[in-house]
Enzyme design. Structure first.
Site, PDB file in Angstrom:
ATOM      1  N   HIS A  96      41.316  43.423  40.085  1.00 51.38           N
ATOM      2  CA  HIS A  96      41.292  44.409  41.177  1.00 51.38           C
ATOM      3  C   HIS A  96      42.688  44.965  41.454  1.00 51.38           C
ATOM      4  CE1 HIS A  96      37.147  44.318  42.609  1.00 51.38           C
ATOM      5  NE2 HIS A  96      37.155  42.999  42.622  1.00 51.38           N
TER       6      HIS A  96
ATOM      7  N   HIS B 296      39.212  37.535  37.965  1.00 53.48           N
ATOM      8  CA  HIS B 296      38.412  38.650  38.483  1.00 53.48           C
ATOM      9  C   HIS B 296      39.189  39.370  39.590  1.00 53.48           C
ATOM     10  CE1 HIS B 296      34.504  40.514  39.976  1.00 53.48           C
ATOM     11  NE2 HIS B 296      35.314  40.674  41.003  1.00 53.48           N
ATOM     12  N   GLU B 297      39.771  38.597  40.513  1.00 53.49           N
ATOM     13  CA  GLU B 297      40.498  39.217  41.628  1.00 53.49           C
ATOM     14  C   GLU B 297      41.774  39.899  41.145  1.00 53.49           C
ATOM     15  OE1 GLU B 297      38.748  39.587  44.095  1.00 53.49           O
ATOM     16  OE2 GLU B 297      37.306  38.026  43.563  1.00 53.49           O
TER      17      GLU B 297
ATOM     18  N   GLN C 299      40.360  45.849  47.908  1.00 48.66           N
ATOM     19  CA  GLN C 299      38.961  45.964  48.349  1.00 48.66           C
ATOM     20  C   GLN C 299      38.847  46.187  49.853  1.00 48.66           C
ATOM     21  OE1 GLN C 299      37.881  42.186  46.063  1.00 48.66           O
ATOM     22  NE2 GLN C 299      35.956  43.323  45.945  1.00 48.66           N
TER      23      GLN C 299
ATOM     24  N   GLY D 165      35.677  35.393  46.361  1.00 53.65           N
ATOM     25  CA  GLY D 165      37.010  35.916  46.109  1.00 53.65           C
ATOM     26  C   GLY D 165      37.099  37.328  46.661  1.00 53.65           C
TER      27      GLY D 165
ATOM     28  N   CYS E 240      30.370  41.145  42.281  1.00 49.57           N
ATOM     29  CA  CYS E 240      31.562  41.598  42.998  1.00 49.57           C
ATOM     30  C   CYS E 240      31.137  42.188  44.333  1.00 49.57           C
ATOM     31  CB  CYS E 240      32.288  42.654  42.163  1.00 49.57           C
ATOM     32  SG  CYS E 240      33.741  43.347  42.955  1.00 49.57           S
ATOM     33  N   LEU E 241      31.863  41.847  45.395  1.00 52.83           N
ATOM     34  CA  LEU E 241      31.497  42.385  46.715  1.00 52.83           C
ATOM     35  C   LEU E 241      31.610  43.908  46.742  1.00 52.83           C
ATOM     36  CD1 LEU E 241      33.161  39.741  49.067  1.00 52.83           C
ATOM     37  CD2 LEU E 241      30.732  40.014  48.534  1.00 52.83           C
TER      38      LEU E 241
HETATM   39 ZN    ZN Z   1      35.420  41.901  42.706  1.00 56.70          ZN
END
Ligand code: ZN
Length: 176
Positions: A140, A136-137, A51, A46, A94-95
């Site tokens: 952000h 989760h996304e 991000q 995701g 998380c990236l």
């Molecule tokens: Zn994330």
């Protein structure tokens, strides 16, 4: 293919709220494409527009690599949770917080309204990994990272790692 740099913990953009998209046009679809390209290149499941330094309410998810059942690649523009049910715990990463994992409790299922890439509004129920990834996304878009959802005590266990990531992620400065 336009693979973009993924901002990491400590970058101020990750703390800011994303703006709603006024209209789904080519520029928004280009961000969706960049999100997918960047997510797949980084082997994530995701990614949210903030991000990649775009403060717009656009997210993509594709949990199929870790959970093929009932999952798919999907872009959501202006997502909004209408209702939620249940509760589950899952170890998230998380990236933007590389090499860091922690158990996070979230609703087990969510009903979400969003715009598709065609600009049409949809209402859809998500469960399992789709619900997990979408929530989760969506965090952000509010400037919230999964580590912000941990108790102070549990986050303190990650402090050293988070400091290391933050030290590496200062915003780009003009180079003279
Ligand atoms: Zn994330």
């Amino acid at each position: 293919m336009a693979q973009r740099k993924i901002l990491t913990y400590g970058h101020p953009t990750l703390k800011r709220k994303a703006a709603r998209v006024a209209g789904v046009d080519e520029s928004v679809r280009a961000i969706v494409k960049d999100l997918f390209d960047s997510m797949y290149a980084a082997r994530g499941i995701g990614l949210a527009a903030p991000q990649i330094d775009e403060l717009l309410a656009v997210i993509v998810v594709d949990p199929t690599p870790i959970s093929p059942e009932g999952t798919r690649a999907l872009a959501l523009i202006n997502p909004l949770v209408l209702s939620y049910a249940g509760s589950s715990v899952f170890e998230e990463g998380c990236l933007s917080v590389p090499g860091t994992f922690a158990e996070v409790r979230r609703p087990e299922s969510v009903r979400v309204s969003y715009l598709g890439c065609d600009g049409d509004e949809r209402i859809e129920d998500f469960a399992g990994m789709m619900a997990r990834a979408v929530q989760h996304e969506m965090d952000h878009l509010q400037g919230v990272l999964f580590v912000d959802r941990l108790s102070r005590m549990r986050r303190s266990l990650l402090t050293k790692r988070l400091r290391e990531i933050a030290a590496d992620s200062q915003p780009d400065r003009p180079v003279l």
